[in-house]
Design a protein around this motif. Structure first.
Motif, PDB file in Angstrom:
ATOM      1  N   LYS A  27       0.876  -1.177   0.000  1.00 28.55           N
ATOM      2  CA  LYS A  27       0.000   0.000   0.000  1.00 28.55           C
ATOM      3  C   LYS A  27       0.907   1.218   0.000  1.00 28.55           C
ATOM      4  O   LYS A  27       1.928   1.241   0.704  1.00 28.55           O
ATOM      5  CB  LYS A  27      -0.900   0.019   1.231  1.00 28.55           C
ATOM      6  N   VAL A  28       0.562   2.248  -0.786  1.00 28.28           N
ATOM      7  CA  VAL A  28       1.357   3.462  -0.879  1.00 28.28           C
ATOM      8  C   VAL A  28       0.486   4.642  -0.465  1.00 28.28           C
ATOM      9  O   VAL A  28      -0.617   4.819  -0.982  1.00 28.28           O
ATOM     10  CB  VAL A  28       1.894   3.687  -2.318  1.00 28.28           C
ATOM     11  N   LYS A  29       1.003   5.452   0.476  1.00 31.77           N
ATOM     12  CA  LYS A  29       0.271   6.623   0.974  1.00 31.77           C
ATOM     13  C   LYS A  29       1.120   7.876   0.841  1.00 31.77           C
ATOM     14  O   LYS A  29       2.341   7.835   0.985  1.00 31.77           O
ATOM     15  CB  LYS A  29      -0.061   6.476   2.468  1.00 31.77           C
ATOM     16  N   ARG A  30       0.442   8.993   0.607  1.00 31.40           N
ATOM     17  CA  ARG A  30       1.047  10.321   0.727  1.00 31.40           C
ATOM     18  C   ARG A  30       0.594  10.847   2.078  1.00 31.40           C
ATOM     19  O   ARG A  30      -0.609  10.930   2.347  1.00 31.40           O
ATOM     20  CB  ARG A  30       0.553  11.244  -0.378  1.00 31.40           C
ATOM     21  N   ILE A  31       1.533  11.158   2.956  1.00 33.64           N
ATOM     22  CA  ILE A  31       1.212  11.593   4.312  1.00 33.64           C
ATOM     23  C   ILE A  31       1.705  13.017   4.519  1.00 33.64           C
ATOM     24  O   ILE A  31       2.848  13.339   4.189  1.00 33.64           O
ATOM     25  CB  ILE A  31       1.834  10.642   5.348  1.00 33.64           C
ATOM     26  N   GLU A  32       0.824  13.861   5.049  1.00 40.14           N
ATOM     27  CA  GLU A  32       1.177  15.235   5.406  1.00 40.14           C
ATOM     28  C   GLU A  32       0.999  15.392   6.905  1.00 40.14           C
ATOM     29  O   GLU A  32      -0.064  15.086   7.445  1.00 40.14           O
ATOM     30  CB  GLU A  32       0.282  16.241   4.679  1.00 40.14           C
ATOM     31  N   VAL A  33       2.060  15.859   7.580  1.00 33.67           N
ATOM     32  CA  VAL A  33       2.020  16.087   9.017  1.00 33.67           C
ATOM     33  C   VAL A  33       2.071  17.596   9.246  1.00 33.67           C
ATOM     34  O   VAL A  33       2.988  18.267   8.777  1.00 33.67           O
ATOM     35  CB  VAL A  33       3.187  15.389   9.747  1.00 33.67           C
ATOM     36  N   TYR A  34       1.064  18.101   9.954  1.00 36.28           N
ATOM     37  CA  TYR A  34       0.992  19.538  10.216  1.00 36.28           C
ATOM     38  C   TYR A  34       2.177  19.996  11.072  1.00 36.28           C
ATOM     39  O   TYR A  34       2.739  19.208  11.838  1.00 36.28           O
ATOM     40  CB  TYR A  34      -0.310  19.890  10.934  1.00 36.28           C
ATOM     41  N   PRO A  54       7.938  24.699  12.829  1.00 38.55           N
ATOM     42  CA  PRO A  54       6.816  25.468  13.375  1.00 38.55           C
ATOM     43  C   PRO A  54       5.834  25.982  12.322  1.00 38.55           C
ATOM     44  O   PRO A  54       4.698  26.319  12.655  1.00 38.55           O
ATOM     45  CB  PRO A  54       7.499  26.635  14.092  1.00 38.55           C
ATOM     46  N   GLU A  55       6.261  26.042  11.050  1.00 40.12           N
ATOM     47  CA  GLU A  55       5.387  26.645  10.035  1.00 40.12           C
ATOM     48  C   GLU A  55       5.236  25.829   8.758  1.00 40.12           C
ATOM     49  O   GLU A  55       4.303  26.044   8.008  1.00 40.12           O
ATOM     50  CB  GLU A  55       5.897  28.048   9.677  1.00 40.12           C
ATOM     51  N   GLN A  56       6.129  24.888   8.485  1.00 43.31           N
ATOM     52  CA  GLN A  56       6.114  24.155   7.221  1.00 43.31           C
ATOM     53  C   GLN A  56       5.572  22.747   7.421  1.00 43.31           C
ATOM     54  O   GLN A  56       5.917  22.062   8.385  1.00 43.31           O
ATOM     55  CB  GLN A  56       7.520  24.066   6.637  1.00 43.31           C
ATOM     56  N   ALA A  57       4.749  22.298   6.506  1.00 40.39           N
ATOM     57  CA  ALA A  57       4.247  20.924   6.540  1.00 40.39           C
ATOM     58  C   ALA A  57       5.375  19.945   6.243  1.00 40.39           C
ATOM     59  O   ALA A  57       6.346  20.281   5.572  1.00 40.39           O
ATOM     60  CB  ALA A  57       3.131  20.744   5.519  1.00 40.39           C
ATOM     61  N   LEU A  58       5.247  18.741   6.770  1.00 41.90           N
ATOM     62  CA  LEU A  58       6.109  17.618   6.426  1.00 41.90           C
ATOM     63  C   LEU A  58       5.302  16.720   5.505  1.00 41.90           C
ATOM     64  O   LEU A  58       4.161  16.369   5.821  1.00 41.90           O
ATOM     65  CB  LEU A  58       6.494  16.848   7.692  1.00 41.90           C
ATOM     66  N   ILE A  59       5.876  16.358   4.369  1.00 40.54           N
ATOM     67  CA  ILE A  59       5.205  15.448   3.440  1.00 40.54           C
ATOM     68  C   ILE A  59       6.158  14.300   3.120  1.00 40.54           C
ATOM     69  O   ILE A  59       7.339  14.527   2.819  1.00 40.54           O
ATOM     70  CB  ILE A  59       4.779  16.173   2.145  1.00 40.54           C
ATOM     71  N   PHE A  60       5.629  13.087   3.224  1.00 38.93           N
ATOM     72  CA  PHE A  60       6.430  11.926   2.837  1.00 38.93           C
ATOM     73  C   PHE A  60       5.540  10.875   2.199  1.00 38.93           C
ATOM     74  O   PHE A  60       4.326  10.872   2.367  1.00 38.93           O
ATOM     75  CB  PHE A  60       7.226  11.363   4.021  1.00 38.93           C
ATOM     76  N   ILE A  61       6.197  10.013   1.430  1.00 38.63           N
ATOM     77  CA  ILE A  61       5.522   8.894   0.780  1.00 38.63           C
ATOM     78  C   ILE A  61       5.849   7.648   1.593  1.00 38.63           C
ATOM     79  O   ILE A  61       7.018   7.355   1.850  1.00 38.63           O
ATOM     80  CB  ILE A  61       5.983   8.719  -0.686  1.00 38.63           C
ATOM     81  N   GLU A  62       4.802   6.956   2.012  1.00 37.82           N
ATOM     82  CA  GLU A  62       4.960   5.740   2.803  1.00 37.82           C
ATOM     83  C   GLU A  62       4.592   4.540   1.938  1.00 37.82           C
ATOM     84  O   GLU A  62       3.486   4.481   1.398  1.00 37.82           O
ATOM     85  CB  GLU A  62       4.044   5.785   4.024  1.00 37.82           C
TER      86      GLU A  62
END
Length: 126
Positions: free
Chosen positions: A31-38, A94-102
């Motif tokens: 399974k492949v996900k795009r994850i964004e962490v605030y 503190p201000e930028q989103a983290l985005i990664f592919i899992e």
């Protein structure tokens, strides 16, 4: 990432207290996900019994905890989480989103394969 109405309307899009994820693809053994962490948020400290994960950071810096050891994973870098490893990802910015592919690999990918050890949002198992 700038979310669009199409992204948010997707049946594969889910919002959580820490951010969002979108399932991009899945098959019998992956399974492949795009994850964004605030900014400033983190997922549960957790482990899985039936899947391993590979995280590739596409934006920001991930503060990853693996079995109690903290590792910084930056844009363009990746980390592997073997089956049964206690892990967490946090966005220290503190201000930028983290985005990664899992990319998950294994024989089962249900959300009930999460054993939460710690959780900022009161979602512990049991």
């Amino acid at each position: 990432m700038t979310r669009t109405a199409d992204t948010e309307a997707s049946p594969n899009f889910e919002e959580r207290p820490w951010g969002t994820f979108t399932v991009l693809d899945e098959g019998e053994n992956y399974k492949v996900k795009r994850i964004e962490v605030y900014p400033g948020k983190r997922l549960s400290y957790q482990k899985h019994g039936r899947r391993s994960e590979h995280w590739f950071v596409t934006l920001g810096t991930a503060k990853v905890t693996l079995n109690g050891r903290e590792i910084l994973v930056r844009t363009g870098e990746a980390i592997d989480i073997p089956v049964g490893t206690a892990h967490r990802v946090e966005n220290p910015e503190p201000e930028q989103a983290l985005i990664f592919i899992e990319t998950q690999t294994g024989d089962y990918f249900g959300e009930d394969d999460i054993e939460r050890l710690e959780d900022d949002f009161g979602r512990l198992n049991g």
